[in-house]
Each structure stands twice: as structure tokens, then as C-alpha cells.
Design an enzyme around this catalytic site. Sequence first.
Site, mmCIF file in Angstrom:
data_model
loop_
_atom_site.group_PDB
_atom_site.id
_atom_site.type_symbol
_atom_site.label_atom_id
_atom_site.label_comp_id
_atom_site.label_asym_id
_atom_site.label_seq_id
_atom_site.Cartn_x
_atom_site.Cartn_y
_atom_site.Cartn_z
ATOM 1 N N ILE A 231 29.190 40.105 33.998
ATOM 2 C CA ILE A 231 28.949 41.515 34.314
ATOM 3 C C ILE A 231 30.237 42.255 34.669
ATOM 4 O O ILE A 231 30.208 43.471 34.889
ATOM 5 C CB ILE A 231 27.946 41.657 35.478
ATOM 6 C CG1 ILE A 231 28.428 40.894 36.713
ATOM 7 C CG2 ILE A 231 26.564 41.188 35.050
ATOM 8 C CD1 ILE A 231 27.517 41.051 37.926
ATOM 9 N N LYS A 233 34.951 41.904 34.618
ATOM 10 C CA LYS A 233 36.162 41.121 34.421
ATOM 11 C C LYS A 233 37.343 41.922 34.941
ATOM 12 O O LYS A 233 37.457 43.117 34.673
ATOM 13 C CB LYS A 233 36.352 40.790 32.937
ATOM 14 C CG LYS A 233 37.408 39.743 32.660
ATOM 15 C CD LYS A 233 37.350 39.274 31.219
ATOM 16 C CE LYS A 233 38.329 38.145 30.975
ATOM 17 N NZ LYS A 233 38.249 37.621 29.584
ATOM 18 N N GLY A 234 38.214 41.276 35.712
ATOM 19 C CA GLY A 234 39.365 41.967 36.283
ATOM 20 C C GLY A 234 40.618 41.123 36.191
ATOM 21 O O GLY A 234 40.666 40.109 35.487
ATOM 22 N N ARG A 235 41.641 41.553 36.940
ATOM 23 C CA ARG A 235 42.923 40.853 36.896
ATOM 24 C C ARG A 235 42.832 39.454 37.487
ATOM 25 O O ARG A 235 43.596 38.575 37.134
ATOM 26 C CB ARG A 235 43.975 41.646 37.667
ATOM 27 C CG ARG A 235 44.394 42.945 37.004
ATOM 28 C CD ARG A 235 45.385 43.688 37.883
ATOM 29 N NE ARG A 235 44.759 44.167 39.119
ATOM 30 C CZ ARG A 235 45.427 44.713 40.129
ATOM 31 N NH1 ARG A 235 46.741 44.833 40.056
ATOM 32 N NH2 ARG A 235 44.801 45.134 41.209
ATOM 33 N N GLU A 238 36.494 36.661 36.766
ATOM 34 C CA GLU A 238 35.290 37.237 36.166
ATOM 35 C C GLU A 238 34.171 37.281 37.194
ATOM 36 O O GLU A 238 34.164 36.526 38.169
ATOM 37 C CB GLU A 238 34.834 36.377 34.980
ATOM 38 C CG GLU A 238 35.856 36.242 33.878
ATOM 39 C CD GLU A 238 35.418 35.256 32.809
ATOM 40 O OE1 GLU A 238 35.948 35.326 31.692
ATOM 41 O OE2 GLU A 238 34.533 34.412 33.096
ATOM 42 N N VAL A 239 33.209 38.168 36.954
ATOM 43 C CA VAL A 239 32.009 38.241 37.789
ATOM 44 C C VAL A 239 30.801 38.010 36.888
ATOM 45 O O VAL A 239 30.653 38.675 35.860
ATOM 46 C CB VAL A 239 31.889 39.594 38.517
ATOM 47 C CG1 VAL A 239 30.637 39.605 39.387
ATOM 48 C CG2 VAL A 239 33.124 39.873 39.357
ATOM 49 N N ASP A 353 42.329 47.693 50.081
ATOM 50 C CA ASP A 353 42.158 47.985 48.651
ATOM 51 C C ASP A 353 40.863 48.758 48.418
ATOM 52 O O ASP A 353 40.089 48.443 47.513
ATOM 53 C CB ASP A 353 42.167 46.687 47.840
ATOM 54 C CG ASP A 353 42.365 46.942 46.342
ATOM 55 O OD1 ASP A 353 42.837 48.033 45.988
ATOM 56 O OD2 ASP A 353 42.046 46.039 45.537
#
Length: 523
Positions: A231, A233-235, A238-239, A353
Amino acid sequence: MDNPMLRLFFFCMLILCIWQCAEGLQCIECQYCNRPGGAPNTTCYTAKGYCMSIIVRDKEKDKNGLRISNKEVIRINRQCLHKKEFILEGRALMCHVSELMKDQQNVRCCKDQDFCNSVVPELRPLKSEEGGKQSSGSDISPMEMVVVIALPIMALVVITIVAVYAYCYCRRRPRPYAPPPDQNVDTNPLMGSQPSSLKELYDWSQSGSGSGLPLLVQRTIARQIRLCEIIGKGRYGEVWRGNWRGENVAVKIFPSREERSWYREAEIYQTVMLRHENILGFIAADNKDNGTWTQLWLITDYYENGSLFDYLNRQTISPTSMIRLAHTAAGGMAHLHMEILGAQGKPAIAHRDLKSKNILVKNNGTCCIADLGLAVGHNSKTDKVDIANSNRVGTKRYMAPECLDGSINMEHFESFKRADVYSFGLVLWEIARRCSVGGIFEEFQLPYYDVVPSDPSLEDMRKIVCGDKQRPAIPNRWQNIESLRVMARLMKECWYSNSAARLTALRIRKTLAGLADQEDLKI
């Protein structure tokens, strides 16, 4: 013994027996031995692992695990920790306890000698106990006496075993290993009664220290989760949407190179008294090793609306929804920033953040704050800031002026809280733009979308925010609508270049609560 072949045979048997006796580490195993009806002391073995002793401060409970009084009970558990249970090579998650939790539970791992887990780690005194009685005496416990007497005898047995071939044969038979840690959650003695839902798990965990589920239970839950779909995706990973007993959960998967970020976020989530309706609910942390690489899992509540960024991109919102989103997000930030005093207290925490992608929207239209991988805690006794040892930095677009030009005082915790408030002001701006009144609204955009590139550098942001002192534009129509006028005033008071002049999180929450009362909004 005059036969050379016979002497050679017994010499080989001696070498084999000594090697077999040395390959394993003997540990005292008395899992849950201080529980009513617990198993008697036995011995377990581990190769290249650890002996482990655990001490937990708990409340008195009945045989079903239900609390029956406020009387404190100290529970001790000893067992083997095998190499297969390590998170990474040479590092076992279960051997590490957050400094913030050591007044509630502590763990000692050792492998310097057999039965080294007879020594129990110490619990840090509760705040109410500091300055009180110190533990007295240095008497040797019965268990320590047994170890002192048993060690010379065991050494003698190893030396004289040269002529005992039958004993060596018996040593080849399977050893009585401790039960595996990934036992079913229904039968885990730490769980007491059998929880059937996440809500029951949360209620059970809050009956103790309020710092999350025990590590053994977390690993049990993690191994029962089935991954369904990705669901996000980042640096840093993943989620996924996962499923545990028919309920959806979110699984954030870090690669092994991001172990520090994973460990730090899990540590912050397990801070005592952190659980709050506007902070993302933490469930468990565990590792998954498929033989090729190691994945680091962080398991939390799942919300199908996704992040505030996704939510505002998809749809416009009414003034009532705008206030609900802003007020609950401010409530999460205020809870993070607040220090709770007492034996079951919570240190003040700054997020570092804050942005719309790190705020999730629940099904009821309220918000909760997520992604605590960069968060810092504050020890009010020593006035020290607990900064993670990581190369990660916050999102440049949302950085406060003092972070961009390097003038922030890293030794002063209030500096981090004020930087959070600046970032939150930008989030308020994103929310307000999507408020539709009379069918009029603005398209969703990120802050400073019109003056910096889509992936701005530090130099880009420093020039705009610090040099030119620009801030996101406020549409004229907001001045004609009470709720938007209050939102505009709030965000401006969060954006001051002088960080000391900015509002506090508590003041923001109270102002939005008053606005909600005017709108007859129930949050």
C-alpha cells in the site's frame, strides 16, 4: 592398555567427548517458574546462543491473567535464547531493552559460562522509590550456591570421561531444548486469557506498564500475519496491508541496512504511556529471515483512508471535517510533546518529521500521527536530548528556518518542539486549501509548490524560507469565513522566524477545540 590401537581408540573418544561437551552452553530453564503451578527448574542447551534471564514488574493477577489488585509482583523468567531467534547475526532483539522501560522490565543475556543466567538483572527504581531503602545484604542465593558447587564437579566429570564411552553415547541423544518462542498466542503463558482481537490485546497491554506488548508476545503475533498487498513505498522501505485473525494491520518492512531506523522507531513506540487515540497504534516488531536476506517488520494499526496527503488529494472537505482533522492531529502532537510525571510517566517527545504523509486518517475522519523513526525524547532529570544515531534527516520542504540554516540548538529540547510547530503550520495550510465553502476550494498542493522544485534541495529551501522569508500564500476568501480565518491566524503564528514566538502544541489544540465548540462539533 598395551595395545596401541586401543590407546588410540580411547584418545579419540576423549577428544570427541570433550568437543561434544563444549559445543553447547548450559542454561537454567525455569520459564514462568514463579507463576502458580509453574514448571520446576530444568536445564536447557544452546549452541552459539545465549542464556537469558528476564525480570518484570507487574500487578498481581489471577490464574487467568486478570489483574486482581494493585499489589506489585516481581516475575522472573530464565531460558535459552537460540541463534535462530536472533534478529541479525550476532544481535538478538530480545537482549535489548529501552532505557525508558528499565523500571518495568529488564533482560540479561550471557554466554561466558554455564548457568550464567542464574544472575537476574536489576530493575531501575520507580521515581516514587528513589531515595528510599536500598537493597540490603550481599548473601549468596541458594541458586548461586548450587552453581558454585556444581561447576567443579562438572569439570571433574569432563576430565575423567576418557574411560566412559557409554556416557558419550548417551550424550549423542537429543537434548531437552526449551519450547520455541513462536508458540501460539493462545497458549502463551504471558498472555493469560485468550485475546481474539486487537482491542483485547490493547486492553491487556494497558493493564500493565502501558508500554506495549511483551517482546515474546510481539514475535508470536508477527508470525501469524499474512501479507496481502503493498500500500506504500518510500525511501526507507515498503508498507503492506496484512491480516491477523481476520483484522487488517499495516506492516512497515525495512531492509536490513535500515536496522537503526527500525530499531529506533520500535523503541519510541514502546515508550511508557505513549498510546493515545491520535498516535498510530503500535502492535509488534519482529524480523523475517528467508535465508537470503533479513526483513525488519514494524506492525501497526491499519487505516484504509491512508495518509492525510492521500486523503486530501482524493477529495475536498467541509469546514466541520477540516476542524476535526486539524484538531485531532494537534491532539496527537500535543500528547507527544507533553511530559507525564509519575511512576507510570512518559518523557516529552518531539517528532522531527511532521508532514501530511506522516499523518493518517481514521475511518471516523480523525487523525493520528505516525512514523516516529526520527523522534527524540527528553530526560527532564538530566535535561538531555535522546537523539538517534542515524543519518536520516527530516523532509526538507517542511524544515523550520533554524533547521535549514543550522542555527537550531541541538542541546535544547524546546528547539525540537518549536520546529515541529512550524511543520504543523504547513500541514494546517494543506488542510485548509481543501475546505470547500459554497463549492469554492483550492487544488491540493504541497507547501512552497510555486517557488521550489518538486524535490527541493536544502539550498532551495534555505533561500526561500530563511533568505527571502517567504511563507505559503493565504487566499483572500479565507478572511470571509470564520473557521478559515482562525486557521489562517493559527498557521501564521506557527511560521514565525523567531521560534520562541511560535505557539505551543497545547495552545494550538485548545484554539481548535474552541473552534470545534463554535461549530457544535463532537470530536
